[in-house]
Design an enzyme around this catalytic site. Structure first.
Site, PDB file in Angstrom:
ATOM      1  N   LYS A  99       0.782  -1.235  -0.151  1.00 18.30           N
ATOM      2  CA  LYS A  99       0.021  -0.046  -0.107  1.00 18.30           C
ATOM      3  C   LYS A  99       0.958   1.323  -0.055  1.00 18.30           C
ATOM      4  O   LYS A  99       1.808   1.257   0.789  1.00 18.30           O
ATOM      5  CB  LYS A  99      -0.968   0.014   1.223  1.00 18.30           C
ATOM      6  CG  LYS A  99      -1.731   1.265   1.525  1.00 18.30           C
ATOM      7  CD  LYS A  99      -2.967   1.135   0.922  1.00 18.30           C
ATOM      8  CE  LYS A  99      -3.752   2.681   1.316  1.00 18.30           C
ATOM      9  NZ  LYS A  99      -5.201   2.570   1.543  1.00 18.30           N
ATOM     10  N   ASP A 248     -13.621   0.455   3.346  1.00 24.73           N
ATOM     11  CA  ASP A 248     -12.624   1.256   4.018  1.00 24.73           C
ATOM     12  C   ASP A 248     -13.239   1.535   5.165  1.00 24.73           C
ATOM     13  O   ASP A 248     -13.118   2.955   6.006  1.00 24.73           O
ATOM     14  CB  ASP A 248     -12.627   2.594   3.083  1.00 24.73           C
ATOM     15  CG  ASP A 248     -11.471   3.414   3.688  1.00 24.73           C
ATOM     16  OD1 ASP A 248     -10.437   2.834   4.442  1.00 24.73           O
ATOM     17  OD2 ASP A 248     -11.520   4.745   3.527  1.00 24.73           O
TER      18      ASP A 248
HETATM   19  O1  DOR Z   1     -11.082   8.002   6.429  1.00 23.24           O
HETATM   20  C1  DOR Z   1     -10.171   7.240   6.608  1.00 23.24           C
HETATM   21  N1  DOR Z   1      -9.858   6.434   7.573  1.00 23.24           N
HETATM   22  N2  DOR Z   1      -9.227   7.328   5.618  1.00 23.24           N
HETATM   23  C2  DOR Z   1      -8.310   6.579   5.571  1.00 23.24           C
HETATM   24  O2  DOR Z   1      -7.457   6.776   4.614  1.00 23.24           O
HETATM   25  C3  DOR Z   1      -7.754   5.849   6.732  1.00 23.24           C
HETATM   26  C4  DOR Z   1      -8.794   5.555   7.556  1.00 23.24           C
HETATM   27  C5  DOR Z   1      -8.442   5.189   8.931  1.00 23.24           C
HETATM   28  O3  DOR Z   1      -7.174   4.442   9.030  1.00 23.24           O
HETATM   29  O4  DOR Z   1      -8.835   5.864  10.016  1.00 23.24           O
HETATM   30 ZN    ZN Z   2      -8.481   2.852   4.273  1.00 21.13          ZN
END
Ligand code: DOR
Ligand code: ZN
Length: 345
Positions: A99, A248
């Protein structure tokens, strides 16, 4: 249609955290998903094969018995990632991708990449080892408006990588803009994208109209309904295999979200497939859900489809206001609201 069966889905972008946090949430993904690509941005990031193996063991230990869930591990790229580490990842069956977090772009990304050319030797090795590159596609330049950071990244950084490594498989993660959809469509089949439930179901009005709603804050930040959210919806239901499921889902406790400097991240693992069903049904395309959720992801990664099936029933239920989370509380996406599809266990 009031009931549908699909091949068990997979989550191609998931944050599981570690320790007590991991224990409180991992069962929710395991109930819904066959496999998940596990993000490596722990507070101590997963930079080596050894760390990835240790993290996988921790996840396996935290899982409910006989869940059958398979965590697919990911290496966190840094300026110092060596081709040797990549070769070693290539020889490790539990590792499926690496990543790219631009340094400082999001949660626990301080050790990320300061300039993409610094990882060119690692990308060369990934191309050779056939390890996909997963990308958080945003620039961090303070001169660039936060709503433009994905589009500028595509133009200034990603396009160069795509051209310099024509054989590398790349997933542009959690796309949020029409620019990203159009770019992925223009590329060859080795470039794909994941789309989250929150970028499909919400736009920046949800976050900013009528008061600031911190539980809608994530990165990349929610964009406009028109043209961005509309383009994402069209891509998701299009049946084009370049676009597939990646939640996500990113839990943070309530205090860290409801703060003067709130964390980025929306938790959706509690109802991931139901949220996507809401999207596809809302667009009159529920029959396209299986491709997006269960077929295009494994095909892109060159993996078999899951053998198990799941069943969803049109039977409205209310999402809880919160879940317990490592001694604190976690506010889920759609907290207190109704979802029309329910996963039968
Ligand atoms: O909203 C997000 N939360 N975007 C990210 O890229 C990381 C993630 C997190 O790890 O909390
Ligand atoms: Zn993420």
């Amino acid at each position: 249609m009031t009931r549908i069966s699909l091949i068990k889905p997979d989550d191609w972008h998931l944050h599981l955290r570690s320790g007590e946090a991991l224990k409180s949430i991992v069962g929710m993904s395991a109930r819904q998903m066959g496999r998940a690509i596990i993000m490596p941005n722990l507070s101590s990031p997963v930079k080596s094969v050894r760390q990835a193996q240790a993290y996988r063991k921790e996840i396996m230990k935290a899982l409910p018995t006989n869940s059958g869930f398979n965590p697919l591990m990911v290496l966190y790229l840094t300026d110092g990632t060596t081709p040797k580490e990549i070769e070693s990842a290539g020889a490790t069956p539990e590792i499926y991708a690496a990543k790219l977090y631009p340094a400082g772009v999001t949660t626990n990304s301080d050790d990320g990449v300061t300039n993409v050319t610094n990882i060119y030797p690692a990308l060369e090795a990934m191309q050779k080892e056939e390890i996909p590159l997963l990308v958080h596609g945003e620039v961090t330049d303070p001169e660039v408006d936060v709503f433009d950071r994905e589009s500028v990244f595509i133009e200034k950084v990603l396009d160069r990588v795509v051209k310099d490594f024509p054989g590398l498989k790349i997933v542009l993660e959690h796309i949020t803009t029409k620019d990203a959809v159009d770019y992925v469509l223009r590329c060859k089949d080795n470039i794909a994208a994941t789309i989250t439930p929150h970028h499909l179901l919400a736009n920046r009005n949800h976050m900013l109209v009528g008061g600031i709603k911190p539980h809608y804050y994530c990165l990349p930040v929610l964009k406009r309904h028109n043209p961005d959210q509309k383009a994402l919806l069209k891509a998701a239901i299009s049946g084009n295999p370049k676009f597939f499921l990646g939640t996500d889902s990113a839990p943070h406790d309530r205090e860290k979200k409801e703060s003067a400097c709130g964390c980025a991240g929306i938790f959706s693992a509690h109802a991931a497939i139901e949220l996507y069903a809401e999207v596809f049904d809302g667009e009159g395309s529920i029959e396209r859900l299986e491709g997006f959720a269960s077929i295009f992801g494994p095909d892109f990664y060159g993996l078999p489809h899951n053998r198990e099936k799941i069943t969803l029933e049109k039977s409205p239920w209310r999402v809880p206001d919160h879940y317990e989370f490592a001694g604190s509380k976690l506010t889920p996406f759609f907290a207190g609201a109704e979802l029309s599809w329910k996963l039968l266990s």
